[in-house]
Design a protein around this motif. Structure first.
Motif, PDB file in Angstrom:
ATOM      1  N   GLU A   1       1.801  18.803   6.110  1.00 41.39           N
ATOM      2  CA  GLU A   1       1.811  17.440   6.627  1.00 41.39           C
ATOM      3  C   GLU A   1       0.713  16.630   5.950  1.00 41.39           C
ATOM      4  N   CYS A   2       0.967  15.384   5.736  1.00 40.09           N
ATOM      5  CA  CYS A   2       0.006  14.478   5.089  1.00 40.09           C
ATOM      6  C   CYS A   2      -1.287  14.404   5.903  1.00 40.09           C
ATOM      7  N   ILE A   3      -2.417  14.477   5.196  1.00 42.50           N
ATOM      8  CA  ILE A   3      -3.710  14.342   5.893  1.00 42.50           C
ATOM      9  C   ILE A   3      -4.323  12.957   5.662  1.00 42.50           C
ATOM     10  N   HIS A   4      -3.525  12.055   5.084  1.00 45.24           N
ATOM     11  CA  HIS A   4      -3.920  10.647   4.935  1.00 45.24           C
ATOM     12  C   HIS A   4      -5.216  10.483   4.141  1.00 45.24           C
ATOM     13  N   CYS A   5      -5.325  11.276   3.077  1.00 50.74           N
ATOM     14  CA  CYS A   5      -6.523  11.197   2.234  1.00 50.74           C
ATOM     15  C   CYS A   5      -6.521   9.929   1.379  1.00 50.74           C
ATOM     16  N   GLY A   6      -5.348   9.360   1.138  1.00 49.14           N
ATOM     17  CA  GLY A   6      -5.250   8.113   0.396  1.00 49.14           C
ATOM     18  C   GLY A   6      -5.152   8.252  -1.112  1.00 49.14           C
ATOM     19  N   VAL A   7      -5.190   9.479  -1.634  1.00 50.58           N
ATOM     20  CA  VAL A   7      -5.155   9.676  -3.095  1.00 50.58           C
ATOM     21  C   VAL A   7      -3.915   9.034  -3.724  1.00 50.58           C
ATOM     22  N   CYS A   8      -2.785   9.152  -3.068  1.00 56.70           N
ATOM     23  CA  CYS A   8      -1.545   8.666  -3.667  1.00 56.70           C
ATOM     24  C   CYS A   8      -1.442   7.134  -3.646  1.00 56.70           C
ATOM     25  N   VAL A   9      -2.165   6.491  -2.751  1.00 57.58           N
ATOM     26  CA  VAL A   9      -1.996   5.041  -2.569  1.00 57.58           C
ATOM     27  C   VAL A   9      -2.304   4.283  -3.853  1.00 57.58           C
TER      28      VAL A   9
ATOM     29  N   VAL B   1       1.102  13.501  -7.493  1.00 62.49           N
ATOM     30  CA  VAL B   1      -0.370  13.440  -7.490  1.00 62.49           C
ATOM     31  C   VAL B   1      -0.990  13.975  -6.190  1.00 62.49           C
ATOM     32  N   CYS B   2      -0.175  14.197  -5.182  1.00 62.06           N
ATOM     33  CA  CYS B   2      -0.728  14.666  -3.902  1.00 62.06           C
ATOM     34  C   CYS B   2      -1.382  16.036  -4.097  1.00 62.06           C
ATOM     35  N   PRO B   3      -2.670  16.168  -3.765  1.00 64.91           N
ATOM     36  CA  PRO B   3      -3.335  17.460  -3.950  1.00 64.91           C
ATOM     37  C   PRO B   3      -3.070  18.421  -2.790  1.00 64.91           C
ATOM     38  N   TYR B   4      -2.263  17.981  -1.828  1.00 65.74           N
ATOM     39  CA  TYR B   4      -2.127  18.751  -0.601  1.00 65.74           C
ATOM     40  C   TYR B   4      -0.675  19.171  -0.328  1.00 65.74           C
TER      41      TYR B   4
ATOM     42  N   SER C   1       2.119  17.524  -0.103  1.00 68.56           N
ATOM     43  CA  SER C   1       2.720  16.713   0.949  1.00 68.56           C
ATOM     44  C   SER C   1       3.373  15.480   0.333  1.00 68.56           C
ATOM     45  N   SER C   2       3.745  14.565   1.186  1.00 63.98           N
ATOM     46  CA  SER C   2       4.399  13.335   0.743  1.00 63.98           C
ATOM     47  C   SER C   2       4.046  12.210   1.699  1.00 63.98           C
ATOM     48  N   PRO C   3       3.811  11.000   1.183  1.00 62.12           N
ATOM     49  CA  PRO C   3       3.546   9.866   2.090  1.00 62.12           C
ATOM     50  C   PRO C   3       4.843   9.274   2.623  1.00 62.12           C
ATOM     51  N   LYS C   4       5.993   9.794   2.185  1.00 60.38           N
ATOM     52  CA  LYS C   4       7.282   9.195   2.554  1.00 60.38           C
ATOM     53  C   LYS C   4       7.950   9.886   3.740  1.00 60.38           C
TER      54      LYS C   4
HETATM   55  S1  SF4 Z   1       0.699  12.232   0.735  1.00 64.12           S
HETATM   56 FE1  SF4 Z   1      -0.900  13.564  -0.088  1.00 64.12          FE
HETATM   57  S2  SF4 Z   1      -2.138  12.237  -1.431  1.00 64.12           S
HETATM   58 FE2  SF4 Z   1      -0.923  10.890  -0.098  1.00 64.12          FE
HETATM   59  S3  SF4 Z   1      -2.250  10.462   1.639  1.00 64.12           S
HETATM   60 FE3  SF4 Z   1      -0.983  12.214   2.210  1.00 64.12          FE
HETATM   61  S4  SF4 Z   1      -2.187  14.048   1.700  1.00 64.12           S
HETATM   62 FE4  SF4 Z   1      -3.116  12.287   0.614  1.00 64.12          FE
END
Ligand code: SF4
Ligand code: SF4
Length: 285
Positions: A44-52, A83-86, A88-91
């Motif tokens: 699950e996304c941890i909302h790190c923001g890398v992909c934004v 590019v997500c290092p985790y 996951s997906s922001p979608k």
């Molecule tokens: S999808 Fe991945 S890179 Fe984007 S905010 Fe979530 S954990 Fe971070």
């Protein structure tokens, strides 16, 4: 209604169960396979923001410290999941069964059924029960799950009355190798195969053939021996590993040769299995 964590929906696929099927990909997995073909469905996304910052279409933004996907701006370039290092997906979206039905409704006349893949579908059983019951109430479509089989017996018993067909992915019969490939033991997977078959819902068992790991006759012989001990009529699908979609070291692994696939098919048949298909190039035989 219960919401599922939905990674992606396809309204047509001929490779996820029998016939033409809509496929719902759920987010989250209890395995961490070395050669996962959908690695962005694992966590699950941890909302790190890398992909934004990487999104070329400005379809991602941070709102209250959470990544927000603007679907209307998205071009489906998949930069974010690369590019997500985790893994996951922001979608990923929370969707109810009704919302999914509305999304596939227009395709129903052309479908044989609805499949659920992932990720590991059986991590979301309450949602699946509701979803499959809705499908059966509103159509004649069959329901189908692609699972890694790593689930408690009581959970499997809960979902089986609601689903028509199940494919279990059996990575290999060697427990140490299974742990290396997935991070978990194979015992629960074997138990699931027995149970799903006993309840008359086992459509097939799939094994991915990977050079240097499962591409050998001894391991395929063990798989065949186990399945024959359950029922020689179980359908075994031997699928060629392909690097497409994988990350890490697996992205540079080679696919096994057609000759290797044919040899493994012969080995499984010689051990007494009656139906063994293999993937050769882009087709199944
Ligand atoms: S999808 Fe991945 S890179 Fe984007 S905010 Fe979530 S954990 Fe971070
Ligand atoms: S797929 Fe991801 S990176 Fe590409 S446009 Fe959509 S949100 Fe942005």
């Amino acid at each position: 209604m219960i919401s599922g964590k939905i990674n992606k929906i396809l309204t047509s696929s001929f490779v996820d169960g029998p016939g033409n099927r809509a496929v719902i990909f759920l987010q989250g997995c209890n395995f961490n396979c070395l050669y996962c073909h959908n690695p962005y469905t694992i966590n699950e996304c941890i909302h790190c923001g890398v992909c934004v910052e990487q999104c070329p279409a400005d379809a991602l933004e941070m709102v209250d410290d959470k990544v927000h996907w603007i679907m209307d701006l998205c071009t489906e370039c998949d930069t974010c999941i690369k590019v997500c290092p985790y893994s996951s997906s922001p979608k990923v979206r929370a969707m109810t069964s009704e919302e999914i039905w509305q999304g596939i409704d227009s395709a129903v006349p052309f479908l044989s059924g609805v499949s659920v893949s992932g990720g590991e579908p059986l991590l979301q059983i309450p949602f699946l029960v509701e979803f499959f019951d809705l499908i059966h109430d509103r159509s004649n479509l069959t329901t189908y799950i692609e699972t890694n089989g790593y689930v408690k017996k009581e959970d499997m018993l809960n979902i089986l009355p609601h689903v028509d067909l199940v494919q279990v992915d059996l990575k290999c019969m060697d427990d140490e190798l299974h742990k290396t490939l997935t991070g978990k033991s194979v015992d629960a997977v074997m138990e699931s195969i027995r149970l799903v078959h006993e309840k008359g819902k086992l459509y097939s068992v799939q094994q991915v053939i990977v050079n240097d790991f499962t591409a050998n006759e001894k391991l395929i012989g063990s798989t065949a021996d186990f399945l024959v001990s359950v029922d020689p009529s179980i359908r075994l699908r031997l699928v060629k590993f392909r690097p497409h979609g994988t990350i890490g070291a697996a992205a540079s692994w080679q696919s096994p040769s057609d000759e290797m696939m044919v040899d493994l098919q012969k080995t499984a048949l010689a051990r007494g299995l009656k139906i063994v298909s293999i993937s050769i190039e882009e087709s199944d035989i």
